[in-house]
Design a protein around this motif. Structure first.
Motif, PDB file in Angstrom:
ATOM      1  N   ASN A 270     -15.123  36.281   7.516  1.00 60.68           N
ATOM      2  CA  ASN A 270     -14.739  36.127   8.928  1.00 60.68           C
ATOM      3  C   ASN A 270     -15.805  35.366   9.706  1.00 60.68           C
ATOM      4  OD1 ASN A 270     -12.385  37.530   8.438  1.00 60.68           O
ATOM      5  ND2 ASN A 270     -13.193  39.501   9.146  1.00 60.68           N
ATOM      6  N   LEU A 271     -17.070  35.711   9.450  1.00 60.16           N
ATOM      7  CA  LEU A 271     -18.176  34.998  10.095  1.00 60.16           C
ATOM      8  C   LEU A 271     -18.179  33.534   9.677  1.00 60.16           C
ATOM      9  CD1 LEU A 271     -21.003  35.218  11.678  1.00 60.16           C
ATOM     10  CD2 LEU A 271     -21.993  35.418   9.388  1.00 60.16           C
ATOM     11  N   TYR A 275     -17.758  29.859  12.085  1.00 60.31           N
ATOM     12  CA  TYR A 275     -18.843  28.927  12.404  1.00 60.31           C
ATOM     13  C   TYR A 275     -18.936  27.690  11.485  1.00 60.31           C
ATOM     14  CZ  TYR A 275     -20.737  32.391  15.622  1.00 60.31           C
ATOM     15  OH  TYR A 275     -20.912  33.269  16.679  1.00 60.31           O
ATOM     16  N   TYR A 276     -18.280  27.709  10.354  1.00 54.71           N
ATOM     17  CA  TYR A 276     -18.527  26.644   9.382  1.00 54.71           C
ATOM     18  C   TYR A 276     -17.240  25.966   8.927  1.00 54.71           C
ATOM     19  CZ  TYR A 276     -23.070  28.889   9.282  1.00 54.71           C
ATOM     20  OH  TYR A 276     -24.277  29.421   9.661  1.00 54.71           O
ATOM     21  N   LYS A 302     -17.480  27.679   2.899  1.00 53.14           N
ATOM     22  CA  LYS A 302     -17.869  28.262   4.193  1.00 53.14           C
ATOM     23  C   LYS A 302     -18.773  29.481   3.998  1.00 53.14           C
ATOM     24  CE  LYS A 302     -13.706  26.705   6.649  1.00 53.14           C
ATOM     25  NZ  LYS A 302     -12.435  27.122   7.305  1.00 53.14           N
ATOM     26  N   ILE A 303     -18.403  30.354   3.058  1.00 53.11           N
ATOM     27  CA  ILE A 303     -19.241  31.528   2.766  1.00 53.11           C
ATOM     28  C   ILE A 303     -20.626  31.087   2.306  1.00 53.11           C
ATOM     29  CG2 ILE A 303     -19.552  33.400   1.089  1.00 53.11           C
ATOM     30  CD1 ILE A 303     -16.534  33.892   1.235  1.00 53.11           C
ATOM     31  N   CYS A 356     -25.833  22.383   8.705  1.00 50.92           N
ATOM     32  CA  CYS A 356     -24.878  23.402   9.171  1.00 50.92           C
ATOM     33  C   CYS A 356     -25.646  24.436   9.993  1.00 50.92           C
ATOM     34  CB  CYS A 356     -24.145  24.038   8.000  1.00 50.92           C
ATOM     35  SG  CYS A 356     -25.220  24.608   6.668  1.00 50.92           S
ATOM     36  N   PHE A 357     -26.114  24.009  11.150  1.00 53.23           N
ATOM     37  CA  PHE A 357     -27.017  24.825  11.954  1.00 53.23           C
ATOM     38  C   PHE A 357     -26.336  25.445  13.174  1.00 53.23           C
ATOM     39  CE2 PHE A 357     -30.106  21.458  10.265  1.00 53.23           C
ATOM     40  CZ  PHE A 357     -30.424  22.208   9.146  1.00 53.23           C
ATOM     41  N   ALA A 358     -25.033  25.689  13.066  1.00 49.35           N
ATOM     42  CA  ALA A 358     -24.274  26.179  14.222  1.00 49.35           C
ATOM     43  C   ALA A 358     -24.763  27.536  14.716  1.00 49.35           C
ATOM     44  CB  ALA A 358     -22.790  26.261  13.867  1.00 49.35           C
ATOM     45  N   THR A 359     -25.339  28.339  13.855  1.00 49.79           N
ATOM     46  CA  THR A 359     -25.779  29.680  14.264  1.00 49.79           C
ATOM     47  C   THR A 359     -27.278  29.746  14.546  1.00 49.79           C
ATOM     48  OG1 THR A 359     -26.229  30.407  11.994  1.00 49.79           O
ATOM     49  CG2 THR A 359     -23.965  30.703  12.825  1.00 49.79           C
ATOM     50  N   VAL A 360     -27.955  28.598  14.546  1.00 49.86           N
ATOM     51  CA  VAL A 360     -29.409  28.584  14.735  1.00 49.86           C
ATOM     52  C   VAL A 360     -29.753  28.451  16.215  1.00 49.86           C
ATOM     53  CG1 VAL A 360     -31.557  27.349  14.216  1.00 49.86           C
ATOM     54  CG2 VAL A 360     -29.802  27.601  12.445  1.00 49.86           C
ATOM     55  N   ASP A 361     -30.591  29.368  16.711  1.00 44.59           N
ATOM     56  CA  ASP A 361     -31.151  29.292  18.062  1.00 44.59           C
ATOM     57  C   ASP A 361     -32.382  28.392  17.982  1.00 44.59           C
ATOM     58  OD1 ASP A 361     -32.564  29.636  20.430  1.00 44.59           O
ATOM     59  OD2 ASP A 361     -32.131  31.780  20.554  1.00 44.59           O
TER      60      ASP A 361
END
Length: 643
Positions: A270-271, A275-276, A302-303, A356-361
């Motif tokens: 799901n995660l 995001y990917y 994606k996983i 693939c840095f969509a979740t990186v702050d």
């Protein structure tokens, strides 16, 4: 000696005669030839190939058959007989289909029961009767012992023995008897199995290998880097767990996680879906024996991205709180210029690909999203509550160690970290400096502590398990740094190269190997170092036997992933009372190929070391234990019966 212990022991040996009998028995065993040791390494989930090597004893079974029957059986018949021993149930079914009438089949049963009994007798010639009895199929112990120890030299009992076999056949038990004799033969040709690391990852069925080892009669395991990763995950290391899932995604083996061990990957999926997207660098490697739909490939892709990014984030806090790990150069998420999509490593700047840095702050790149935290919490809970995984990991811990001294040899999966001059590399842990054997002992202590305390997820012991996977001075990794990030995101392959510890070229020198044997209190004149971990590229002429025979590397590529570069499908090693033989294995196609065509996967055996005198049990680890038992029994004699 403790008198309470002697009092307890005297309850078992309650008269002098029993003590005397046991002493005589043990002293006699000391003079038997040592049993055959079988060494395998880097199995990497290749259960079918491992099963075949285990069943044929790396050629030992066929060798025994040839010794006994070469004068009476053709080469084709020897192959047929060997296949019957390897796969009795399946081969018997094929053989039955070849007979048109029951009389001919019964004659075949009679002949092969007799041949099997002869083979059992030959294979058990260096064992005691009691040890052989334990190896026999329970339901036929009495019958087989009668046939094994028959004495019809005066012809008085010949009808008796003939009748036994006839009644077995008439009562429909011939196939069960032959099957039992086949498995007994498999057990007798190998007295003890050594698995020199890496049962897990890459291949599809490590769980079946573990089940086989749990049921094997005598085995030890030297942990490999991939095994320690699984132990670390079960011990509570989220970064080890992330690595496991990433590797399973990369090699299209997520069903091991989800179907075999019952770990729910839905939260991670799901995660990943959120995001990917598609990404060529993260597509799963293709299996030769299974085809994925485009939808399945995309889900795994994606996983793969989601768990890789979680892994990179989880590594950073460990590196920061453990400066003695000397890994600050691996804080790569902090080195990325996210506006330019570039990274600077070792003074060089590279353009990033497939990012693939969509979740990186960007301000705190090592911080997990709350969703990522929740996913990892759920995954870890699931891992630590998997009954099957618990059974496998507890066995791996019970039977495993980082290294083993056995019968004068040093067994170690990876390396002994060395500097360029051949000196033992030093590492500071808790303000104390360790090197060589001491360093490995400390690594193992931390691993065992982490495993015993899975609730402590960020202590030094748990962090040290991850260090064993990826650290510069780890005896399992044996490289300066792991370049996973670079392989995903940087096109320049020079950045992918992982510099090996000097051990891997210094081990070619006899003096270095002798020094290592001395470090572990082993005799450098007689001992060997037996290594796995690094595939031997036989196809390029590399020799698995190094340092004038002091170093033997037995990773020849069990894993199909490596076989195109090694040119073979793995090495195994046999060590019997006469010496050592190295066996190279050809590609294992299938069990069906062996059954139908008699194809075997062995190439030539190569003599590594020959004993000048046949080695006895007295000169082995088991011999040392028996001598201690004899000493205790003699003390009991003096204490109880000779006052």
């Amino acid at each position: 000696m403790n008198t309470k212990f002697l009092d307890l022991l005297s309850q078992r040996f309650d008269c002098e005669e029993k003590v005397v009998t046991e002493i005589i028995n043990l002293e006699a065993i000391l003079n038997l030839p040592k049993g055959t040791e079988h060494f395998v390494s880097d199995l990497h989930g290749e259960y079918q190939a491992f099963q075949h090597v285990l069943r044929n004893g790396s050629g030992n079974v066929k060798g025994k058959i040839r010794d006994l029957f070469s004068d009476v059986l053709s080469e084709e018949e020897i192959n047929e007989f060997a296949t019957l021993v390897y796969y009795p149930e399946e081969k018997l079914q094929l053989i039955k289909n070849n007979f048109d009438n029951e009389k001919d089949l019964h004659e075949w049963y009679t002949e092969y029961i007799e041949n099997m009994v002869k083979l059992i007798s030959y294979c058990s010639s260096k064992y005691t009767r009691s040890k052989l009895r334990k190896a026999l199929p329970n339901q036929f112990v009495y019958l087989i012992e009668e046939l094994l120890y028959k004495t019809d030299e005066f012809m008085n009992k010949k009808p008796y023995y003939t009748k036994i076999v006839q009644r077995v056949i008439d009562l429909g038990q011939a196939e069960k008897l032959i099957t039992g004799l086949a498995y007994t033969t498999q057990r007798l040709v190998v007295d003890h199995l050594h698995v020199v690391g890496d049962i897990y990852d890459r291949g599809p069925e490590p769980d079946k290998i573990m089940d086989t080892l749990i049921n094997y009669h005598s085995v030890d395991i030297q942990w490999g880097n991939h095994d320690v990763l699984w132990l670390g995950a079960f011990a509570g290391s989220k970064v080890c767990l992330a690595n496991i899932i990433r590797i399973c995604a990369r090699y299209d083996n997520l069903d091991i996680i989800e179907d075999v061990y019952g770990i729910n990957l839905r939260p991670l999926l799901n995660l990943a879906e959120k995001y990917y997207g598609d990404n060529s660098a993260f597509r799963p490697k293709r299996h030769s024996d299974k085809e994925l739909s485009e939808h399945e490939k995309l889900q795994i892709t994606k996983i793969h991205q989601a768990i890789a990014m979680i892994q990179f984030k989880l590594e950073s806090p460990i590196i920061k709180r453990r400066p003695n790990f000397n890994m600050s150069g691996r804080l790569l998420l902090e080195k990325v210029d996210y506006d330019k999509n570039e990274i600077t490593i070792h003074g060089n700047t590279y353009t990033l690909e497939n990012s693939c840095f969509a979740t990186v702050d960007r301000e705190q790149p090592d911080t997990l999203l709350e969703e990522e935290e929740q996913v990892m919490d759920k995954l870890l809970f699931s891992v630590q509550h998997s009954e099957k995984l618990a059974r496998h990991m507890n066995f791996l811990m019970k039977k495993g160690s980082l290294y083993l001294k056995y019968n004068g040899n040093l067994l170690i999966h990876g390396c002994i970290p060395l500097d360029e001059n051949g000196n033992m590399e030093k590492m500071v842990i808790n303000d104390k400096t360790y090197a060589g054997r001491e360093l490995l002992d400390v690594f193992e202590q931390h691993l065992r502590y982490a495993f015993a305390h899975p609730e402590k997820t960020d202590d030094l012991a748990t962090d040290m398990v991850w260090y064993l996977w990826t650290g510069e001075y780890s005896s399992l990794f044996g490289k300066r740094e792991m370049t996973t990030f670079e392989r995903y995101f940087i096109k320049d392959k020079k950045t992918h190269k992982e510099r090996k510890n000097p051990y891997y070229y210094l081990r070619e020198h006899e003096e270095i190997c002798r020094n290592i044997l001395i470090e572990f209190d082993l005799n450098p004149d007689q001992g060997h170092i037996i290594n796995g971990h690094t595939p031997v590229k036989e196809i390029d002429g590399e020799d698995p036997v190094k340092a004038n025979g002091k170093m033997i590397v037995i990773d020849g590529g069990f894993s199909k992933v490596y076989q195109s570069t090694t040119g073979i499908a793995g090495y195994t090693l046999l060590y019997n009372s006469y010496g050592m033989q190295l066996v190279a294995h050809k590609l294992f196609n299938s069990k069906e190929d062996v059954l139908l065509n008699g194809t075997d996967v062995l190439s030539v055996k190569r003599l590594v070391d020959e004993e000048l005198e046949r080695k006895k049990v007295l000169e082995t680890n088991i011999g040392e234990e028996l001598l201690q038992e004899i000493s205790i029994l003699k003390t009991l004699m003096e204490y109880r019966y000779m006052k």
